[in-house]
Design an enzyme around this catalytic site. Structure first.
Site, short mmCIF file in Angstrom:
data_model
loop_
_atom_site.label_atom_id
_atom_site.label_comp_id
_atom_site.label_asym_id
_atom_site.label_seq_id
_atom_site.Cartn_x
_atom_site.Cartn_y
_atom_site.Cartn_z
N GLY A 17 20.16 1.33 -11.15
CA GLY A 17 19.20 0.27 -11.48
C GLY A 17 18.46 -0.16 -10.23
N GLU B 263 4.22 11.11 -2.15
CA GLU B 263 3.51 10.32 -1.13
C GLU B 263 4.51 9.51 -0.30
OE1 GLU B 263 2.57 10.42 -4.38
OE2 GLU B 263 0.86 11.74 -4.03
N SER C 224 14.52 0.76 -9.71
CA SER C 224 13.09 0.52 -9.99
C SER C 224 12.89 -0.63 -10.97
CB SER C 224 12.44 1.76 -10.59
OG SER C 224 12.67 2.87 -9.78
N GLU D 110 20.97 11.09 -2.32
CA GLU D 110 20.49 11.54 -3.64
C GLU D 110 19.46 12.67 -3.46
OE1 GLU D 110 18.20 8.66 -5.88
OE2 GLU D 110 18.37 9.80 -7.74
N THR E 121 8.24 9.13 -4.79
CA THR E 121 7.17 10.11 -5.04
C THR E 121 6.89 10.96 -3.79
OG1 THR E 121 5.43 8.62 -4.28
CG2 THR E 121 6.02 8.47 -6.62
C1 LIG Z 1 12.39 11.49 -14.24
C2 LIG Z 1 12.55 10.19 -13.53
C3 LIG Z 1 13.81 9.64 -13.38
C4 LIG Z 1 13.96 8.40 -12.74
N1 LIG Z 1 15.22 7.86 -12.64
C5 LIG Z 1 15.36 6.63 -12.09
C6 LIG Z 1 16.65 5.99 -12.07
O1 LIG Z 1 17.65 6.54 -12.55
N2 LIG Z 1 16.73 4.76 -11.54
C7 LIG Z 1 15.66 4.10 -10.99
O2 LIG Z 1 15.83 2.99 -10.49
N3 LIG Z 1 14.44 4.68 -11.00
C8 LIG Z 1 14.25 5.91 -11.54
N4 LIG Z 1 13.01 6.50 -11.57
C9 LIG Z 1 11.86 5.74 -11.07
C10 LIG Z 1 11.23 6.29 -9.79
O3 LIG Z 1 12.05 6.06 -8.68
C11 LIG Z 1 9.86 5.61 -9.65
O4 LIG Z 1 9.07 6.00 -10.75
C12 LIG Z 1 9.18 6.01 -8.37
O5 LIG Z 1 9.84 5.45 -7.26
C13 LIG Z 1 7.69 5.58 -8.36
O6 LIG Z 1 7.56 4.23 -8.68
P1 LIG Z 1 6.51 3.76 -9.79
O7 LIG Z 1 6.70 4.59 -11.01
O8 LIG Z 1 6.61 2.29 -9.91
O9 LIG Z 1 5.08 4.16 -9.22
P2 LIG Z 1 4.23 3.34 -8.14
O10 LIG Z 1 5.11 2.90 -7.04
O11 LIG Z 1 3.44 2.30 -8.86
O12 LIG Z 1 3.26 4.45 -7.59
C14 LIG Z 1 2.07 4.86 -8.27
C15 LIG Z 1 1.35 5.88 -7.41
O13 LIG Z 1 0.95 5.27 -6.16
C16 LIG Z 1 1.44 6.02 -5.06
N5 LIG Z 1 1.84 5.12 -3.97
C17 LIG Z 1 2.53 3.97 -4.11
N6 LIG Z 1 2.75 3.42 -2.89
C18 LIG Z 1 2.21 4.25 -1.98
C19 LIG Z 1 2.11 4.24 -0.56
N7 LIG Z 1 2.64 3.25 0.15
N8 LIG Z 1 1.48 5.27 0.05
C20 LIG Z 1 0.93 6.28 -0.68
N9 LIG Z 1 0.98 6.35 -2.04
C21 LIG Z 1 1.60 5.34 -2.68
C22 LIG Z 1 2.67 6.74 -5.59
O14 LIG Z 1 2.95 7.89 -4.83
C23 LIG Z 1 2.23 7.06 -7.03
O15 LIG Z 1 1.45 8.23 -7.03
C24 LIG Z 1 12.82 7.73 -12.21
C25 LIG Z 1 11.56 8.29 -12.35
C26 LIG Z 1 11.41 9.50 -13.02
C27 LIG Z 1 10.04 10.06 -13.16
#
Ligand SMILES: Cc1cc2nc3c(=O)[nH]c(=O)nc-3n(C[C@H](O)[C@H](O)[C@H](O)COP(=O)(O)OP(=O)(O)OC[C@H]3O[C@@H](n4cnc5c(N)ncnc54)[C@H](O)[C@@H]3O)c2cc1C
Length: 393
Positions: free
Chosen positions: A127, A376, A129, A245, A374
């Site tokens: 937990g 990035e 994100s 991880e 991600t």
């Molecule tokens: C298959 C899958 C499994 C997952 N499992 C888990 C889980 O078990 N537990 C959990 O807690 N989370 C989990 N996640 C969540 C994952 O960690 C987040 O989706 C990820 O960290 C991106 O956050 P966000 O989706 O809020 O995107 P955002 O942070 O909103 O990012 C949107 C876009 O902006 C870009 N961006 C954001 N900030 C920057 C920066 N500073 N510089 C350059 N680019 C930037 C990102 O690269 C992305 O392209 C999972 C995600 C997926 C897809």
């Protein structure tokens, strides 16, 4: 430098392959297909592994391990991923939740939480994100207020894999001091998912069942002995956990297996009277995949070798992750090009080439460059901590 495995390690790999051939049912196509048999199968399989001492083999004996080398552990990881991860969610316990508890937990927490992981009987979810805190994880708002006997948690998490499996425990990142700078007011709680006030809502996605969920916390009481490490020092735990991880998943091994399957396919399949293997474009693409696969493998080994010395491979894990996830996507794309329209058939269709392996490789890996940070964000870590460039504000 010698990157070869020892004869004893190679024997272990063979033993594992035979074990997998025996234990995996014919219908096994990985965790994320819609099939009610999947989760019971992963539980049974993990208990078989645990009985042989293989589930947490690199852990110390007092925590249910065998003190096996991290390299033997890496072989196990490779064979599991090559076979579409029959351990189910247990790989998370082994890769980073268990190691974080070993590193930051009290003796009581180690005695309580590690043996069930070593026996393969417990499922954890992560937990971290939140809707407004993904890449900028330190902005989490889920609040844990301190009360006499522990904490009361309110807030929402999102994208938590396996929460609906159902998970037994949650490795939860919370804000314990809203007045402190954002990285300094965070803590990690180990939360029993059966506590009143927790609601899990699965999110439908192309990634398949169990992959994504929301978790809501409404006045959830967490006892004080479930705080991991020191209060307000959670960021350090999360950084170590994410590095473990990122380095802990042998994604390249699945990619390598699909490259092998495609190589067999192009030798057996003819187009316009010629084997596909004679097509120059096909040969060039498969050769390129092979090169990238070897590089991904070695980059992972580099991160593992640091872990073997007790270090946290932050930059090396990000480099390996970046390369691995891009390899996985490329294997899916090239596979689709080679199979053509047939590649879109899933395992449920008896006509599907390679039992739908390429389809799974393609579709499963669309979100792979997002999970665990991600692309990035990996590049930001490499720029700041690997190259010493100024941190982003
Ligand atoms: C298959 C899958 C499994 C997952 N499992 C888990 C889980 O078990 N537990 C959990 O807690 N989370 C989990 N996640 C969540 C994952 O960690 C987040 O989706 C990820 O960290 C991106 O956050 P966000 O989706 O809020 O995107 P955002 O942070 O909103 O990012 C949107 C876009 O902006 C870009 N961006 C954001 N900030 C920057 C920066 N500073 N510089 C350059 N680019 C930037 C990102 O690269 C992305 O392209 C999972 C995600 C997926 C897809």
């Amino acid at each position: 430098m010698d990157f070869a495995f020892t004869p004893e390690e190679e024997r272990f790999r063979q033993e594992l392959k035979e074990f997998l051939r025996r234990e995996l049912p014919e219908w096994w196509r990985g965790m994320f297909v819609h099939d009610d048999r999947v989760f019971p199968q992963t539980r049974r399989f993990c208990q078989e592994l645990a009985e042989r001492g293989w589930l947490t083999m690199a852990w110390p004996p007092e925590h249910g391990g065998q003190n096996a080398s991290v390299w033997k552990q890496a072989i196990l990881r490779e064979e599991m991923w090559a076979h579409e991860e029959p351990r189910g969610p247990q790989y998370m316990n082994l890769n980073y939740i268990g190691p974080c508890i070993m590193r930051y937990g009290t003796e009581e927490q180690k005695r309580r939480f590690l043996p069930p992981m070593a026996k393969g009987t417990v499922i954890w979810t992560q937990g971290f994100s939140e809707p407004e805190a993904g890449s900028d994880l330190a902005s989490v708002r889920t609040r844990a207020e301190e009360v006499a006997d522990g904490f009361v948690v309110n807030g929402q998490k999102i994208w938590s894999s396996y929460a609906d499996a159902p998970a037994d425990w949650c490795f939860l990142l919370v804000r314990t001091d809203p007045s402190a700078p954002k990285h300094r007011g965070l803590s990690v709680l180990l939360v029993d998912m059966r506590t009143p006030g927790i609601t899990v809502r699965p999110i439908d996605s192309m990634a398949g069942p169990h992959e994504l969920n929301e978790i809501f916390f409404d006045d959830v009481k967490v006892p004080r002995n479930c705080l991991l490490g020191e209060k307000n020092r959670g960021w350090e735990i999360v950084t170590a956990g994410l590095a473990f991880e990122r380095a802990g998943i042998a994604r390249y091994a699945r990619a390598g297996r699909v490259i092998e399957l495609l190589t067999e396919y192009v030798q057996q399949t003819h187009c316009d009277g010629q084997p596909l293997a004679a097509n120059l474009d096909v040969r060039r693409k498969l050769a390129e995949l092979r090169v990238r696969y070897e590089a991904a493998r070695l980059l992972n080994y580099r991160a593992i070798s640091l872990q073997a010395r007790g270090q946290v491979p932050v930059v090396e894990a990000s480099i390996a992750r970046l390369h691995n996830t891009q390899l996985e996507q490329l294997v899916g794309h090239v596979g689709m090009e080679i199979l053509g329209l047939g590649g879109l058939l899933t395992h449920a269709d008896p006509q599907a080439p390679l039992s739908g392996s390429v389809y799974r490789q393609w579709v499963r890996n669309i979100p792979t460059t997002i999970a665990a940070g991600t692309l990035e964000i990996q590049k930001n870590i490499i720029a700041a901590q690997g190259l010493g460039l100024p941190r982003q504000r």
